[in-house]
Design an enzyme around this catalytic site. Structure first.
Site, PDB file in Angstrom:
ATOM      1  N   ASP A 237       0.875  -1.168   0.000  1.00  0.00           N
ATOM      2  CA  ASP A 237       0.000   0.000   0.000  1.00  0.00           C
ATOM      3  C   ASP A 237       0.922   1.232   0.000  1.00  0.00           C
ATOM      4  OD1 ASP A 237      -2.341   1.627   0.427  1.00  0.00           O
ATOM      5  OD2 ASP A 237      -1.733   1.780   2.518  1.00  0.00           O
ATOM      6  N   LEU A 238       0.379   2.392  -0.318  1.00  0.00           N
ATOM      7  CA  LEU A 238       1.214   3.602  -0.382  1.00  0.00           C
ATOM      8  C   LEU A 238       1.088   4.475   0.887  1.00  0.00           C
ATOM      9  CD1 LEU A 238       3.039   5.540  -2.129  1.00  0.00           C
ATOM     10  CD2 LEU A 238       0.897   6.638  -2.814  1.00  0.00           C
ATOM     11  N   ASP A 239      -0.102   5.092   1.010  1.00  0.00           N
ATOM     12  CA  ASP A 239      -0.312   6.052   2.103  1.00  0.00           C
ATOM     13  C   ASP A 239      -0.241   5.357   3.462  1.00  0.00           C
ATOM     14  OD1 ASP A 239      -0.953   8.299   0.361  1.00  0.00           O
ATOM     15  OD2 ASP A 239      -2.861   7.313  -0.028  1.00  0.00           O
TER      16      ASP A 239
ATOM     17  N   THR B  63       1.851   9.996   4.275  1.00  0.00           N
ATOM     18  CA  THR B  63       0.856  10.899   3.680  1.00  0.00           C
ATOM     19  C   THR B  63      -0.522  10.734   4.308  1.00  0.00           C
ATOM     20  OG1 THR B  63       0.771   9.203   1.999  1.00  0.00           O
ATOM     21  CG2 THR B  63       1.829  11.269   1.371  1.00  0.00           C
TER      22      THR B  63
ATOM     23  N   LYS C  48      -8.988   5.090   6.069  1.00  0.00           N
ATOM     24  CA  LYS C  48      -7.709   4.637   5.524  1.00  0.00           C
ATOM     25  C   LYS C  48      -7.927   3.539   4.492  1.00  0.00           C
ATOM     26  CE  LYS C  48      -4.714   5.973   9.324  1.00  0.00           C
ATOM     27  NZ  LYS C  48      -3.892   5.508  10.456  1.00  0.00           N
TER      28      LYS C  48
ATOM     29  N   SER D 193      -2.542   0.586  -4.325  1.00  0.00           N
ATOM     30  CA  SER D 193      -3.052   1.734  -3.557  1.00  0.00           C
ATOM     31  C   SER D 193      -4.382   2.216  -4.110  1.00  0.00           C
ATOM     32  CB  SER D 193      -2.029   2.878  -3.629  1.00  0.00           C
ATOM     33  OG  SER D 193      -2.613   4.092  -3.198  1.00  0.00           O
ATOM     34  N   ALA D 194      -5.244   2.698  -3.223  1.00  0.00           N
ATOM     35  CA  ALA D 194      -6.532   3.283  -3.655  1.00  0.00           C
ATOM     36  C   ALA D 194      -6.357   4.702  -4.169  1.00  0.00           C
ATOM     37  CB  ALA D 194      -7.502   3.288  -2.479  1.00  0.00           C
TER      38      ALA D 194
ATOM     39  N   LYS E 112     -11.010  -0.959  -1.706  1.00  0.00           N
ATOM     40  CA  LYS E 112     -10.781  -1.839  -0.562  1.00  0.00           C
ATOM     41  C   LYS E 112     -11.940  -1.592   0.417  1.00  0.00           C
ATOM     42  CE  LYS E 112      -5.813  -0.917  -1.041  1.00  0.00           C
ATOM     43  NZ  LYS E 112      -4.652  -0.192  -0.473  1.00  0.00           N
TER      44      LYS E 112
ATOM     45  N   GLU F 244       0.046  -3.353   4.614  1.00  0.00           N
ATOM     46  CA  GLU F 244      -1.094  -2.434   4.710  1.00  0.00           C
ATOM     47  C   GLU F 244      -1.177  -1.761   6.077  1.00  0.00           C
ATOM     48  OE1 GLU F 244      -3.704  -0.888   3.793  1.00  0.00           O
ATOM     49  OE2 GLU F 244      -3.949  -1.522   1.740  1.00  0.00           O
ATOM     50  N   ASP F 245      -1.599  -0.499   6.086  1.00  0.00           N
ATOM     51  CA  ASP F 245      -1.820   0.186   7.365  1.00  0.00           C
ATOM     52  C   ASP F 245      -3.310   0.348   7.663  1.00  0.00           C
ATOM     53  OD1 ASP F 245      -2.303   2.106   5.339  1.00  0.00           O
ATOM     54  OD2 ASP F 245      -2.092   3.703   6.820  1.00  0.00           O
TER      55      ASP F 245
HETATM   56  C1  GL1 Z   1      -7.822   8.342  -1.668  1.00  0.00           C
HETATM   57  C2  GL1 Z   1      -8.510   9.048  -0.500  1.00  0.00           C
HETATM   58  C3  GL1 Z   1      -7.574   9.119   0.697  1.00  0.00           C
HETATM   59  C4  GL1 Z   1      -6.969   7.744   1.053  1.00  0.00           C
HETATM   60  C5  GL1 Z   1      -6.392   7.122  -0.217  1.00  0.00           C
HETATM   61  C6  GL1 Z   1      -5.919   5.696   0.017  1.00  0.00           C
HETATM   62  O1  GL1 Z   1      -6.686   9.078  -2.085  1.00  0.00           O
HETATM   63  O2  GL1 Z   1      -8.888  10.359  -0.866  1.00  0.00           O
HETATM   64  O3  GL1 Z   1      -8.240   9.670   1.817  1.00  0.00           O
HETATM   65  O4  GL1 Z   1      -7.965   6.919   1.633  1.00  0.00           O
HETATM   66  O5  GL1 Z   1      -7.357   7.072  -1.269  1.00  0.00           O
HETATM   67  O6  GL1 Z   1      -4.790   5.663   0.827  1.00  0.00           O
HETATM   68  P1  GL1 Z   1      -6.615  10.054  -3.352  1.00  0.00           P
HETATM   69  O7  GL1 Z   1      -7.561  11.172  -3.033  1.00  0.00           O
HETATM   70  O8  GL1 Z   1      -5.185  10.474  -3.382  1.00  0.00           O
HETATM   71  O9  GL1 Z   1      -7.060   9.293  -4.564  1.00  0.00           O
HETATM   72 MG    MG Z   2      -2.763   3.175   3.558  1.00  0.00          MG
END
Ligand code: GL1
Ligand code: MG
Length: 217
Positions: free
Chosen positions: A8-10, A16, A44, A113-114, A144, A168-169
């Protein structure tokens, strides 16, 4: 043995998650909702659109589509203002050591990552070239805890689910990895991530010996 390691990234690779929280909290303030760090655990790993839906449900606020569209932009503009200032100091402890070890051991490495901002962030912290495959919020239709993002990561690396290890966090991400039949490793608080197969508070706690056991499993 060759395994597929999906990160996962964030909150796993870069610090972040705090920026996402700040941006969501400021948006919540606009509708008089005090968004707590405990509530943030549910956000998250969840996509931008789904995060807003959860926030509006929590605040019991019925928004119009126009409001929702404007807020999604507003949240991302604020988030981008934070990440534009970030540099390699935002890489979480020992992530470079773990990536280097897995590369040395010729393991598959993917991002799952999402976030729709994943590629520019990896570029910014100069880690983009460490990944053999990147699957992010632009590549998936279901968020997810649906396993789509990890299933696509496994496909991109040509690995069977049982040979995949996910870092994953988030609760949603651990559930996604478990549903996919992959080994789930929580990075963070063991009480929050109790559904994971293993939990480490951060990568400094994860030895190369442990990585070897995953590679040889
Ligand atoms: C989206 C959500 C964030 C976070 C990330 C996954 O990111 O907006 O709050 O949940 O997914 O880590 P982004 O806005 O960068 O697509
Ligand atoms: Mg994360």
């Amino acid at each position: 043995m060759k395994k597929a390691f999906i990160f996962d990234l964030d909150g796993v690779i870069v610090d972040t998650a705090k920026f996402h929280y700040l941006a969501w909290r400021n948006l919540a303030k606009g509708i008089d909702f005090d968004f707590t760090t405990a509530q943030n655990e549910q956000f998250k790993g969840v996509s931008r659109v789904r995060s807003l839906e959860i926030l509006l449900e929590m605040a019991n606020y019925k928004a119009t589509q126009e409001e929702k569209d404007a807020w999604l932009v507003q949240k991302n503009v604020e988030y981008l203002s934070y990440i534009q200032k970030m540099d390699q100091s935002e890489i979480l402890p020992d992530v470079p050591r773990v990536l280097a070890y897995l590369i040395e051991k010729q393991q598959g490495i993917a991002l799952g990552s999402a976030s729709k901002n994943a590629r520019p962030i990896l570029e910014r912290v100069a880690l983009l070239d460490k990944f053999h495959a990147i699957v992010d919020g632009n590549d998936v239709t279901t968020a997810k805890p649906d396993p789509e993002v990890f299933v696509k990561g496994a496909q991109a690396l040509g690995a069977a689910a049982k040979h995949c290890i996910v870092f994953e966090d988030s609760i949603a991400g651990i559930q996604a990895a478990n549903t996919a039949g992959m080994t789930s490793i929580g990075i963070g608080d063991a009480a929050v991530l109790h559904e994971a197969d293993h939990v480490f508070s951060d990568f400094t706690e994860m030895s190369n010996d442990f990585l070897d056991t995953l590679i040889q499993k």
